[in-house]
Design an enzyme around this catalytic site. Structure first.
Site, PDB file in Angstrom:
ATOM      1  N   ARG A   1       0.831  -1.202   0.000  1.00  0.00           N
ATOM      2  CA  ARG A   1       0.000   0.000   0.000  1.00  0.00           C
ATOM      3  C   ARG A   1       0.877   1.269   0.000  1.00  0.00           C
ATOM      4  O   ARG A   1       1.019   1.938  -1.009  1.00  0.00           O
ATOM      5  CB  ARG A   1      -0.953  -0.012   1.214  1.00  0.00           C
ATOM      6  N   ASP A   2       1.519   1.556   1.104  1.00  0.00           N
ATOM      7  CA  ASP A   2       2.316   2.778   1.195  1.00  0.00           C
ATOM      8  C   ASP A   2       3.502   2.728   0.243  1.00  0.00           C
ATOM      9  O   ASP A   2       3.946   3.754  -0.286  1.00  0.00           O
ATOM     10  CB  ASP A   2       2.802   2.958   2.640  1.00  0.00           C
TER      11      ASP A   2
ATOM     12  N   ASN B   1      10.259   4.215   2.768  1.00  0.00           N
ATOM     13  CA  ASN B   1       9.907   3.626   4.052  1.00  0.00           C
ATOM     14  C   ASN B   1      11.082   2.858   4.640  1.00  0.00           C
ATOM     15  O   ASN B   1      11.971   2.414   3.922  1.00  0.00           O
ATOM     16  CB  ASN B   1       8.774   2.619   3.839  1.00  0.00           C
TER      17      ASN B   1
ATOM     18  N   HIS C   1      10.131   6.732   8.024  1.00  0.00           N
ATOM     19  CA  HIS C   1      10.668   6.840   6.668  1.00  0.00           C
ATOM     20  C   HIS C   1      12.164   7.149   6.762  1.00  0.00           C
ATOM     21  O   HIS C   1      12.610   7.806   7.701  1.00  0.00           O
ATOM     22  CB  HIS C   1       9.933   7.930   5.886  1.00  0.00           C
TER      23      HIS C   1
ATOM     24  N   HIS D   1       5.894   4.307  12.479  1.00  0.00           N
ATOM     25  CA  HIS D   1       5.966   4.254  11.015  1.00  0.00           C
ATOM     26  C   HIS D   1       7.045   5.250  10.583  1.00  0.00           C
ATOM     27  O   HIS D   1       6.803   6.449  10.540  1.00  0.00           O
ATOM     28  CB  HIS D   1       4.587   4.639  10.469  1.00  0.00           C
TER      29      HIS D   1
ATOM     30  N   CYS E   1      11.671   6.570  -4.541  1.00  0.00           N
ATOM     31  CA  CYS E   1      13.040   6.298  -4.971  1.00  0.00           C
ATOM     32  C   CYS E   1      14.000   7.142  -4.157  1.00  0.00           C
ATOM     33  O   CYS E   1      13.815   8.345  -4.021  1.00  0.00           O
ATOM     34  CB  CYS E   1      13.198   6.640  -6.442  1.00  0.00           C
TER      35      CYS E   1
END
Lengths: 296, 296
Positions: A16-17, A248, A208, A206, A239
């Site tokens: 999903r993400d 992520n 990144h 979560h 990217c």
């Protein structure tokens, strides 16, 4: 030595993400195979797609078709609003996630609502989902920094998170959407949630890797008792060589750390790496995961 | 919350450990400018080169010429043996580093000595250097894992480190040469050194990001009191997309974390990023540093 949890849950967001933020669009058969391979590798929770309008996220326009193919009502899906919920209900799904904002500017840009108005917008979605027996996760985005507002005050994040939780969410996923947070900030935020009555059982993190901090932040979160970690197979989701790099945390890099720490997670690293290598070929780019690069 | 050090020292290894492991060879003028720019960015210690035989490391064949150009006796240089020491003495340098191994196999492959024989080999180098008033750092390589032997026992690393220290080294740099270590292992090793009488004042850590663990490991080291961190500007030292990926911890990613933690280090991040972007152009490849990619 700090006592770390003996076992954690990895909430896999690559399908999903991850795919939502990749330039290349993959076909629905490939997505279905990706989700099946992630489950086969032992990932306990695989968020499969998002019922967002195809105008905003064309990469996931096949959400309903994908969920029909997968025929697995336990896979969570993101729903932005009641229309998304309707589609999830029609398909008999049991787990949804909503996507809130910790900041005024991002609520405005992403939801076209003020920070306060977002709760009114989410309320009917959450209430109806709960009435239908669904489980609801709430993403809280921009918990550490915001591209327009800079550092986000901890009490503001706690206030937003608590209101989303009180609407009926069973878990908050605290997102560092732009990857600027560092380890001390992570510990402070989680501690502040605990002081406000939301303990680590109700929280996920979560991260990144935009500024290389994702795994160090995950380690810091482990140290204050977090046991649910969002991660993306192969680091899918932006990217690393694009200006808007927002990759992520790579699931493989997290798994390597957890293996070293002796923390149980249930994932077979070799199967996962093979899956990420396969998906990188489909996307036509190298995986940004260090572990995938080293082991592939 | 764990109390972290208020201030740390970054030992910049990009010009030596970085360039030594890059495929492209840069000319001596570029190297001199690189070192000067790193110093201008506020890095307190810049290891400049290695007096290793050009047959083994052709990238650094210009070591004597470079040190003559730089005309700065405070810059540390690596010397593999007495011949290297002779060259450092001729140039009036004041700081050398030796490069030992924590494992039998790597001692054999890198030094053509047994684990035990390496101490006899290093002894005259260290003794003569100290007699000449030089400061000696000892790298201990393969402290966490070894490609041939697997996991390296902590007591073995402590024993090797202590013997190198007892020869006359003022500081040990504990290296995860293949990047396999994780945060708990880092804390255990540093704690074991402390129990053996070598406290954090005598130790530095040197992490490679091969498996994405470098910054998480640096954070773990900070938590047990380490105040000297080796890092490489732009993550120089092994292309992350090569099979033999062994990139160093990127100085910029470390600086970003230290800034977030409010730990003093003296480095100007913008100058450093500009330097790494300039060097990446000279090498003809993208920097593997996430911070460099995000800010460039």
């Amino acid at each position: 030595m700090t006592a770390l949890p003996a076992k954690v849950t990895i909430w896999e967001v690559g399908a999903r993400d991850g795919l939502q933020n990749e330039k290349s669009v993959v076909d629905v058969q490939t997505k279905a195979e990706f989700v099946r391979r992630l489950l086969a590798a032992g990932l306990p929770i695989v968020e499969a797609t998002s019922f967002v309008h195809p105008k905003w996220v064309p990469q996931l326009a096949d959400a309903a078709e994908l969920m029909t193919m997968l025929d697995n009502p336990d896979l969570p899906v993101l729903v932005p609003n009641e229309r998304g919920l309707d589609r999830a209900l029609e398909l008999g799904l049991k787990h949804i996630a909503i996507f809130g904002s910790a900041t005024e500017t991002f609520a405005n840009k992403n939801l076209n609502r003020s920070l306060d108005e977002q709760f009114a917008m989410f309320e009917p979605t959450v209430v109806r989902a709960r009435e239908a027996g669904m489980d609801v996760r709430a993403y809280v985005s921009m918990c550490f920094g915001d591209p327009w507002e800079g550092a986000v005050p901890i009490d503001q994040v706690v206030s937003v998170g608590k209101r989303l939780f009180d609407l009926g969410a069973s878990q908050l996923s605290l997102g560092d959407t732009i990857g600027v947070g560092t380890a001390g900030h992570v510990k402070q935020l989680i501690t502040a949630f605990g002081e406000a009555g939301l303990g680590t059982d109700a929280l996920a993190v979560h991260f990144h890797d935009t500024y290389g901090q994702a795994l160090a932040n995950a380690y810091a979160a482990l140290e204050v008792g977090i046991t649910t970690f969002d991660a993306s197979a192969g680091g899918l989701g932006g990217c690393p060589y694009a200006e808007s790099a927002t990759g992520n945390l790579a699931t493989e890099d997290l798994v390597w750390m957890l293996n070293g720490l002796g923390i149980e997670h249930g994932v077979d690293l070799d199967s996962l790496v093979a899956t990420s290598v396969w998906m990188a070929e489909k996307l036509g780019r190298e995986s940004p995961s260090r572990v995938v690069t080293a082991l592939a």
